[in-house]
Enzyme design. Structure first.
Site, PDB file in Angstrom:
ATOM      1  N   ASP A 202       0.808  -1.226   0.000  1.00  0.00           N
ATOM      2  CA  ASP A 202       0.000   0.000   0.000  1.00  0.00           C
ATOM      3  C   ASP A 202       0.837   1.270   0.000  1.00  0.00           C
ATOM      4  OD1 ASP A 202      -2.237  -1.646   0.086  1.00  0.00           O
ATOM      5  OD2 ASP A 202      -2.280  -1.654   2.270  1.00  0.00           O
TER       6      ASP A 202
ATOM      7  N   LYS B 287       1.793   2.212  -5.153  1.00  0.00           N
ATOM      8  CA  LYS B 287       2.334   1.696  -6.421  1.00  0.00           C
ATOM      9  C   LYS B 287       1.421   2.021  -7.607  1.00  0.00           C
ATOM     10  CE  LYS B 287       2.322  -2.311  -4.385  1.00  0.00           C
ATOM     11  NZ  LYS B 287       2.121  -1.983  -2.965  1.00  0.00           N
TER      12      LYS B 287
ATOM     13  N   ALA C 107      -3.999  -7.643  -3.833  1.00  0.00           N
ATOM     14  CA  ALA C 107      -3.561  -6.276  -4.096  1.00  0.00           C
ATOM     15  C   ALA C 107      -4.766  -5.362  -4.260  1.00  0.00           C
ATOM     16  CB  ALA C 107      -2.719  -6.238  -5.376  1.00  0.00           C
TER      17      ALA C 107
ATOM     18  N   HIS D 193      -4.727  -1.515  -5.797  1.00  0.00           N
ATOM     19  CA  HIS D 193      -3.903  -0.398  -6.269  1.00  0.00           C
ATOM     20  C   HIS D 193      -4.824   0.746  -6.685  1.00  0.00           C
ATOM     21  CE1 HIS D 193      -0.291  -3.251  -7.230  1.00  0.00           C
ATOM     22  NE2 HIS D 193      -0.687  -3.289  -5.974  1.00  0.00           N
TER      23      HIS D 193
ATOM     24  N   GLN E 148       1.960  -5.950  -3.314  1.00  0.00           N
ATOM     25  CA  GLN E 148       2.414  -6.103  -1.924  1.00  0.00           C
ATOM     26  C   GLN E 148       3.711  -5.295  -1.712  1.00  0.00           C
ATOM     27  OE1 GLN E 148       1.372  -9.406  -3.581  1.00  0.00           O
ATOM     28  NE2 GLN E 148      -0.513  -8.429  -3.021  1.00  0.00           N
TER      29      GLN E 148
HETATM   30  P1  GDP Z   1      -0.772   0.439  -3.571  1.00  0.00           P
HETATM   31  O1  GDP Z   1      -1.390  -0.836  -3.141  1.00  0.00           O
HETATM   32  O2  GDP Z   1       0.703   0.473  -3.336  1.00  0.00           O
HETATM   33  O3  GDP Z   1      -1.115   0.825  -4.980  1.00  0.00           O
HETATM   34  O4  GDP Z   1      -1.391   1.574  -2.626  1.00  0.00           O
HETATM   35  P2  GDP Z   1      -2.944   1.710  -2.181  1.00  0.00           P
HETATM   36  O5  GDP Z   1      -3.735   2.181  -3.349  1.00  0.00           O
HETATM   37  O6  GDP Z   1      -3.411   0.474  -1.504  1.00  0.00           O
HETATM   38  O7  GDP Z   1      -2.837   2.785  -1.044  1.00  0.00           O
HETATM   39  C1  GDP Z   1      -2.337   4.051  -1.278  1.00  0.00           C
HETATM   40  C2  GDP Z   1      -3.427   5.074  -0.905  1.00  0.00           C
HETATM   41  O8  GDP Z   1      -2.833   6.351  -0.773  1.00  0.00           O
HETATM   42  C3  GDP Z   1      -4.499   5.229  -1.956  1.00  0.00           C
HETATM   43  O9  GDP Z   1      -5.714   5.545  -1.330  1.00  0.00           O
HETATM   44  C4  GDP Z   1      -4.003   6.397  -2.796  1.00  0.00           C
HETATM   45  O10 GDP Z   1      -5.053   7.094  -3.448  1.00  0.00           O
HETATM   46  C5  GDP Z   1      -3.373   7.251  -1.740  1.00  0.00           C
HETATM   47  N1  GDP Z   1      -2.212   8.055  -2.169  1.00  0.00           N
HETATM   48  C6  GDP Z   1      -1.243   7.746  -3.058  1.00  0.00           C
HETATM   49  N2  GDP Z   1      -0.295   8.702  -3.084  1.00  0.00           N
HETATM   50  C7  GDP Z   1      -0.679   9.627  -2.173  1.00  0.00           C
HETATM   51  C8  GDP Z   1      -0.099  10.851  -1.713  1.00  0.00           C
HETATM   52  O11 GDP Z   1       0.981  11.253  -2.111  1.00  0.00           O
HETATM   53  N3  GDP Z   1      -0.791  11.522  -0.739  1.00  0.00           N
HETATM   54  C9  GDP Z   1      -1.975  11.099  -0.247  1.00  0.00           C
HETATM   55  N4  GDP Z   1      -2.569  11.835   0.694  1.00  0.00           N
HETATM   56  N5  GDP Z   1      -2.546   9.952  -0.657  1.00  0.00           N
HETATM   57  C10 GDP Z   1      -1.907   9.231  -1.605  1.00  0.00           C
HETATM   58  P1  IMO Z   2      -0.907  -4.093  -2.301  1.00  0.00           P
HETATM   59  O1  IMO Z   2      -0.449  -4.620  -3.636  1.00  0.00           O
HETATM   60  C1  IMO Z   2      -0.954  -4.611   2.028  1.00  0.00           C
HETATM   61  C2  IMO Z   2      -0.973  -8.726   3.521  1.00  0.00           C
HETATM   62  C3  IMO Z   2      -2.223  -9.188   4.262  1.00  0.00           C
HETATM   63  C4  IMO Z   2      -1.606 -10.200   5.214  1.00  0.00           C
HETATM   64  C5  IMO Z   2      -0.501 -10.844   4.369  1.00  0.00           C
HETATM   65  C6  IMO Z   2      -0.911 -12.150   3.709  1.00  0.00           C
HETATM   66  O2  IMO Z   2      -2.202  -3.368  -2.365  1.00  0.00           O
HETATM   67  O3  IMO Z   2       0.186  -3.315  -1.655  1.00  0.00           O
HETATM   68  P2  IMO Z   2      -2.458 -12.753   1.642  1.00  0.00           P
HETATM   69  O4  IMO Z   2      -3.911 -12.469   1.389  1.00  0.00           O
HETATM   70  O5  IMO Z   2      -1.532 -12.192   0.612  1.00  0.00           O
HETATM   71  O6  IMO Z   2      -2.193 -14.206   1.901  1.00  0.00           O
HETATM   72  O7  IMO Z   2      -2.141 -12.001   3.035  1.00  0.00           O
HETATM   73  O8  IMO Z   2      -0.185  -9.898   3.366  1.00  0.00           O
HETATM   74  N1  IMO Z   2      -1.215  -8.172   2.171  1.00  0.00           N
HETATM   75  C7  IMO Z   2      -1.170  -6.874   1.867  1.00  0.00           C
HETATM   76  N2  IMO Z   2      -0.974  -5.796   2.660  1.00  0.00           N
HETATM   77  N3  IMO Z   2      -1.075  -4.447   0.701  1.00  0.00           N
HETATM   78  C8  IMO Z   2      -1.230  -5.516  -0.109  1.00  0.00           C
HETATM   79  O9  IMO Z   2      -1.214  -5.426  -1.452  1.00  0.00           O
HETATM   80  C9  IMO Z   2      -1.325  -6.799   0.477  1.00  0.00           C
HETATM   81  N4  IMO Z   2      -1.501  -8.044  -0.012  1.00  0.00           N
HETATM   82  C10 IMO Z   2      -1.423  -8.871   1.032  1.00  0.00           C
HETATM   83  O10 IMO Z   2      -2.858  -8.127   4.928  1.00  0.00           O
HETATM   84  O11 IMO Z   2      -0.995  -9.525   6.268  1.00  0.00           O
HETATM   85 MG    MG Z   3      -2.896  -1.534  -1.854  1.00  0.00          MG
END
Ligand code: GDP
Ligand code: IMO
Ligand code: MG
Length: 423
Positions: free
Chosen positions: A13, A16, A39, A41, A221
């Site tokens: 999270d 990415k 995931a 994203h 991840q």
């Molecule tokens: P990923 O799994 O790595 O793609 O990340 P996620 O989407 O799960 O979580 C990132 C969260 O932060 C999302 O809700 C994005 O919209 C938000 N986000 C990304 N970059 C920024 C930033 O620079 N500032 C803020 N405030 N939010 C951001």
């Molecule tokens: P993105 O791509 C954050 C965590 C789960 C759990 C562990 C194992 O959005 O960054 P799983 O379902 O993979 O067997 O769970 O990994 N986990 C993540 N945490 N972001 C993710 O993906 C995750 N994908 C799995 O919360 O701790």
């Molecule tokens: Mg994520």
């Protein structure tokens, strides 16, 4: 010929999805190489928000080829829901999205097994996303898996055999379940999957590279969730590190160029497992509220804490990171002071590496504290506007991590991204 890899350096999270979308115009192909619908994203642009689970984050930028590689595990039902929602919102993808025939299928019973194994673990459960990731990769490695290409020939027979095997395991665990509805949707989704280009993606990618095309590999991840190098056993079941791009797409290591490592300006984690810099106080709550730190897939509260340079140094090492990207800097806009963890104290002794058997209870982070910038950075358009204290924070991180920070994100929108040109 060029393949760059972009991956998370923390516990997932990191942001990415947003950055892959921002960088996509520089590439011809965007490819996912591991993970599955665990995931989530998130991308934001033109006032719209999208959450992608299995589909690469390059899908919104023009006519790029997007590939779901062999290293990914695919749940046809969740994929169908995701793809149909995108098509409905005006983003046709059938021509642009190619799926490896070697990607493994997540079966309805894999999801049930995921829940059953977690229940059996009781207090020591991993806190998985419940998407069947572990059991699907287990079947892959134990040579029992079903692959996307299998749906094209004698599928019913293969599916029945796999399901029967899973049912035996669930019976032996006395686990009660009902998959009638789940299975119905899943079988419908198998038919939907056939409408896509099911390809030998290793050939496709290597042929494109020969033609001089460029590829961006999108990690899922994060490094601390890698099955080999993460905080085992509180990890996911795939290799999230850079090497995973080679095995998950069939690309030779000599083709890899830049390795972009993404981190937040602080740190979060979802699910169970060690998290040395976790904050249980008002500061942790403030980060969670300002950063909207709730899971994109499960809606779970993300645990929040200060940036952990010990874990980051380790992640940079195992990935061979060449450039850093720092996300969510704006979330720290309103703090008097900012802390960065530079070591761990275990039993009174200070160490500067991530230990084998990390136990949350007896680990005390060693912090360096710096003044906050107390400035709203969300509308900045250039690094020249950065406040002095923020520059001092990034200088400190670059020195500690011995890697340049090339992109700074100051908000969730595509436009809230600043590329740094200073060396
Ligand atoms: P990923 O799994 O790595 O793609 O990340 P996620 O989407 O799960 O979580 C990132 C969260 O932060 C999302 O809700 C994005 O919209 C938000 N986000 C990304 N970059 C920024 C930033 O620079 N500032 C803020 N405030 N939010 C951001
Ligand atoms: P993105 O791509 C954050 C965590 C789960 C759990 C562990 C194992 O959005 O960054 P799983 O379902 O993979 O067997 O769970 O990994 N986990 C993540 N945490 N972001 C993710 O993906 C995750 N994908 C799995 O919360 O701790
Ligand atoms: Mg994520």
């Amino acid at each position: 010929m060029k393949v760059d890899v972009l991956l998370g350096l923390q516990w997932g999270d990191e942001g990415k999805g947003k950055v892959v979308d921002v960088l996509t115009p520089n590439y011809d192909v965007v490819a996912r190489f591991q993970g599955g619908p665990n995931a989530g994203h998130t991308l934001e642009f033109e006032g719209q928000k999208y959450v992608l689970r299995s589909i690469p984050s390059g899908i919104f930028q023009g006519d790029k080829v997007n590939i779901i590689g062999n290293g990914v595990v695919l749940d046809p039902s969740l994929f169908k829901a995701e793809a149909e929602a995108l098509e409905m919102s005006g983003h046709p993808l059938k021509e642009r999205l190619h799926i490896s025939k070697k990607a493994h299928l997540i079966l309805p019973t894999h999801r049930i097994l995921d829940a059953a194994y977690e229940a059996a673990k009781g207090k020591s459960k991993v806190g998985t996303t419940g998407k069947g990731i572990g059991p699907t990769y287990t079947d892959k490695v134990s040579r029992n898996g079903l692959r996307v290409g299998d749906i094209l020939h004698n599928f019913e027979e293969k599916y029945a055999a796999a399901k029967a095997r899973h049912e035996d395991i669930l019976k032996s665990m006395n686990y009660e379940y009902d998959i009638t509805e789940l299975e119905k949707q899943w079988l419908e989704a198998i038919e939907y999957l056939k409408e896509f280009h099911l390809v030998d993606s290793e050939h496709e990618i290597n042929n494109l590279l020969k033609e001089g095309k460029t590829v961006l590999c999108e990690g899922a991840q994060g490094t601390m969730l890698d099955v080999d190098f993460g905080s085992y056993p509180f990890v996911t079941s795939s290799n999230t590190i850079c090497a995973g791009a080679c095995t998950g797409l069939g690309i030779g290591p000599n083709k890899i160029g830049e390795v972009y490592g993404i981190m937040k300006a602080y740190c979060t984690r979802v699910g169970a497992g060690p998290f040395p810099t976790e904050l249980f106080d008002e500061t942790g709550k403030k980060i969670r509220d300002l950063g909207h730190e709730y899971g994109a897939v499960t809606g779970r509260e993300r645990r929040c804490g200060w940036i952990d340079l010990v874990a980051l140094k380790y992640a940079i090492m195992v990935n061979g990171v060449t450039k850093l990207i720092m996300m969510k800097s704006d979330v720290l806009d309103d703090f008097e002071t900012i802390k960065a963890c530079v070591g761990y104290k275990i039993g009174g002794q200070e160490i500067d590496y991530f230990p084998f058997d990390i136990k949350e209870d007896d680990i005390e982070p060693v912090y360096v504290e710096m003044p906050g910038w107390k400035t709203d950075m969300t509308k900045f358009t250039s690094e020249n506007e950065f406040p002095e204290e923020f520059n001092a924070y990034i200088d400190f991180l670059e020195t500690q991590l011995e890697t340049p920070i090339k992109i700074i994100s100051i908000g969730p929108d595509r436009d809230q991204t600043i590329v740094r040109y200073t060396e």
